[in-house]
Design a protein around this motif. Structure first.
Motif, short mmCIF file in Angstrom:
data_model
loop_
_atom_site.label_atom_id
_atom_site.label_comp_id
_atom_site.label_asym_id
_atom_site.label_seq_id
_atom_site.Cartn_x
_atom_site.Cartn_y
_atom_site.Cartn_z
N ALA A 1 -46.49 -4.99 27.82
CA ALA A 1 -46.42 -3.54 27.99
C ALA A 1 -45.47 -2.93 26.97
CB ALA A 1 -45.95 -3.19 29.40
N LEU A 2 -45.86 -1.78 26.43
CA LEU A 2 -45.01 -0.96 25.58
C LEU A 2 -45.11 0.46 26.13
CD1 LEU A 2 -46.19 -2.31 22.11
CD2 LEU A 2 -43.97 -2.79 23.18
N CYS A 3 -44.02 0.94 26.73
CA CYS A 3 -44.06 2.23 27.41
C CYS A 3 -43.01 3.17 26.82
CB CYS A 3 -43.83 2.06 28.90
SG CYS A 3 -45.18 1.18 29.74
N ALA A 4 -43.39 4.44 26.69
CA ALA A 4 -42.56 5.41 25.98
C ALA A 4 -42.26 6.62 26.86
CB ALA A 4 -43.26 5.86 24.70
N SER A 5 -41.13 7.25 26.55
CA SER A 5 -40.76 8.52 27.16
C SER A 5 -40.14 9.40 26.09
CB SER A 5 -39.78 8.31 28.32
OG SER A 5 -39.47 9.55 28.94
N SER A 6 -40.35 10.71 26.20
CA SER A 6 -39.85 11.62 25.17
C SER A 6 -39.56 12.98 25.77
CB SER A 6 -40.89 11.76 24.05
OG SER A 6 -40.48 12.73 23.11
N ALA A 7 -38.54 13.63 25.21
CA ALA A 7 -38.25 15.02 25.57
C ALA A 7 -39.02 16.00 24.71
CB ALA A 7 -36.75 15.28 25.45
N THR A 8 -39.66 15.53 23.63
CA THR A 8 -40.32 16.44 22.69
C THR A 8 -41.80 16.17 22.52
OG1 THR A 8 -39.80 15.03 20.79
CG2 THR A 8 -38.18 16.70 21.37
N ILE A 9 -42.29 15.06 23.05
CA ILE A 9 -43.69 14.68 22.85
C ILE A 9 -44.35 14.48 24.21
CG2 ILE A 9 -45.27 12.98 21.85
CD1 ILE A 9 -43.05 12.24 19.89
N THR B 1 -38.29 6.14 31.02
CA THR B 1 -37.91 7.44 31.57
C THR B 1 -36.41 7.51 31.82
OG1 THR B 1 -40.08 7.72 32.63
CG2 THR B 1 -38.25 9.02 33.51
N ALA B 2 -35.87 6.49 32.46
CA ALA B 2 -34.45 6.50 32.80
C ALA B 2 -33.58 6.58 31.55
CB ALA B 2 -34.11 5.24 33.60
N PHE B 3 -33.91 5.79 30.52
CA PHE B 3 -33.10 5.78 29.31
C PHE B 3 -33.25 7.09 28.53
CE2 PHE B 3 -33.64 0.93 29.40
CZ PHE B 3 -32.48 0.77 30.12
N CYS B 4 -34.45 7.64 28.49
CA CYS B 4 -34.64 8.90 27.77
C CYS B 4 -33.87 10.04 28.45
CB CYS B 4 -36.13 9.23 27.66
SG CYS B 4 -36.51 10.42 26.35
N ASN B 5 -33.80 10.00 29.78
CA ASN B 5 -33.01 11.01 30.50
C ASN B 5 -31.55 10.99 30.06
OD1 ASN B 5 -35.19 11.88 32.01
ND2 ASN B 5 -34.66 10.65 33.82
N ARG B 6 -31.05 9.84 29.63
CA ARG B 6 -29.64 9.69 29.26
C ARG B 6 -29.35 10.14 27.83
NH1 ARG B 6 -30.90 6.15 33.11
NH2 ARG B 6 -29.40 5.04 34.41
N LEU B 7 -30.39 10.37 27.04
CA LEU B 7 -30.19 10.77 25.64
C LEU B 7 -30.00 12.28 25.55
CD1 LEU B 7 -32.78 8.63 23.62
CD2 LEU B 7 -30.30 8.33 23.75
N GLN B 8 -28.74 12.72 25.59
CA GLN B 8 -28.43 14.14 25.44
C GLN B 8 -28.04 14.49 24.00
OE1 GLN B 8 -29.03 16.26 27.87
NE2 GLN B 8 -29.61 14.56 29.24
N GLY B 9 -27.75 13.47 23.20
CA GLY B 9 -27.40 13.69 21.80
C GLY B 9 -27.35 12.37 21.08
N PRO B 10 -27.20 12.39 19.74
CA PRO B 10 -27.20 11.14 18.97
C PRO B 10 -26.10 10.18 19.37
CG PRO B 10 -26.53 13.01 17.61
CD PRO B 10 -27.06 13.58 18.88
N GLN B 11 -25.02 10.70 19.92
CA GLN B 11 -23.91 9.85 20.34
C GLN B 11 -24.28 8.95 21.51
OE1 GLN B 11 -24.08 13.14 20.82
NE2 GLN B 11 -23.80 13.44 23.02
N ASP B 12 -25.39 9.26 22.19
CA ASP B 12 -25.79 8.48 23.37
C ASP B 12 -26.68 7.29 23.03
OD1 ASP B 12 -24.47 10.20 25.21
OD2 ASP B 12 -26.13 11.62 25.03
N VAL B 13 -27.18 7.22 21.80
CA VAL B 13 -28.14 6.17 21.46
C VAL B 13 -27.54 4.78 21.63
CG1 VAL B 13 -29.48 5.16 19.57
CG2 VAL B 13 -29.54 7.63 19.96
N ARG B 14 -26.35 4.57 21.08
CA ARG B 14 -25.71 3.25 21.18
C ARG B 14 -25.47 2.88 22.64
NH1 ARG B 14 -22.76 0.04 17.74
NH2 ARG B 14 -22.81 1.68 16.15
N ARG B 15 -25.02 3.83 23.45
CA ARG B 15 -24.74 3.55 24.85
C ARG B 15 -26.02 3.16 25.60
NH1 ARG B 15 -25.09 6.70 29.22
NH2 ARG B 15 -25.39 8.57 27.95
#
Length: 258
Positions: free
Chosen positions: A173-181, A208-222
């Protein structure tokens, strides 16, 4: 900061699919049953009865969910995990979605597309050993050959990032989530999170859970570091992108797609 208004790939034709070509000896087609919109790639010619089995399976899965929601309406609209009742035996799709949601900490319907993709593919794999079910950006595949799966167009260059998938890694499985797509709800600001796993419901819920946590580029590493904790549940790779920052971890060999 307000929610992003999605503006890409909202047309009913799902234009991104036009860039995905079947290989020699394969064919692709679209199947729409109510809200379920699948792109199916299978062997060509299709085995006798293939389309009937496909349609019946999707209708059965949808029927199981609709019947469950009548009795348990929170299962459809909750944004947090919904425990299964102690009595009775829930349908298999409900059980898979509930388990994935509990693991990821999201509502059960965050796992619906990945669950339908996998359970449909499991039914059809005996008829078509090469099989890709794409359900709104969530993929489950069986393959006897190596593949390259497109992830995201670069907005300036038009280059599509691809993920190499070895035949030996399938089923996958390869599953995606996005705030813009796309149409799905996201409380984040990221362009894309893609999760790789043998479990479609889990990959969908975690994306979905991880994309919800991306509020800015600083969150990518976390987010990438957090994803590593889910390897014991079946996560094998993650790609995360937010406003120019990209994080990749796990079994994720990227390439440019011309």
């Amino acid at each position: 900061m307000g929610l992003i208004v999605k503006g890409i790939h909202l047309d009913p034709r799902r234009g991104y699919r036009e860039r995905c070509a079947p290989r020699e000896g394969e064919r692709s087609f679209q199947l729409v049953i109510e809200e379920t919109d699948l792109r199916v790639t299978a062997v060509d010619p299709l085995p006798e009865g293939f389309f009937d089995v496909l349609s019946a399976r999707v209708r059965a899965l949808r029927g199981d969910l609709q019947a469950w929601i009548v009795l348990h309406p929170d299962f459809r609209c909750s944004l947090v995990p919904v425990p299964l009742p102690g009595e009775g035996t829930p349908p298999e799709i409900v059980r898979r979605m509930s388990l994935a949601a509990a693991t990821a900490g999201v509502g059960p319907f965050a796992a619906v597309a990945g669950a339908i993709a996998q359970m449909t593919a499991e039914t059809l794999a005996p008829l078509s050993p090469d099989l890709i079910i794409e359900n709104g950006g969530d993929i489950f595949m069986y393959s006897r050959r190596d593949r390259v799966v497109g992830l995201l167009p670069d907005p300036e260059s038009g280059v599509v990032i691809g993920l190499r998938v070895a035949a030996s890694a399938c089923p996958l499985a390869l599953c995606a989530s996005s705030a813009t797509i796309g149409h799905s709800l996201s409380f984040g600001q990221g362009e894309l999170v893609l999760v790789r796993s043998p479990d479609g419901a889990l990959a969908d819920a975690l994306a979905t859970a991880f994309c919800n946590r991306l509020q800015g580029p600083q969150d990518v590493r976390r987010v990438v570091e957090e994803a590593k904790r889910y390897t014991r549940h079946g996560l094998t790779g993650i790609y995360a992108q937010c406003r120019g920052a990209v994080g990749v971890w796990g079994d994720m060999e990227l390439t440019a797609v011309e």
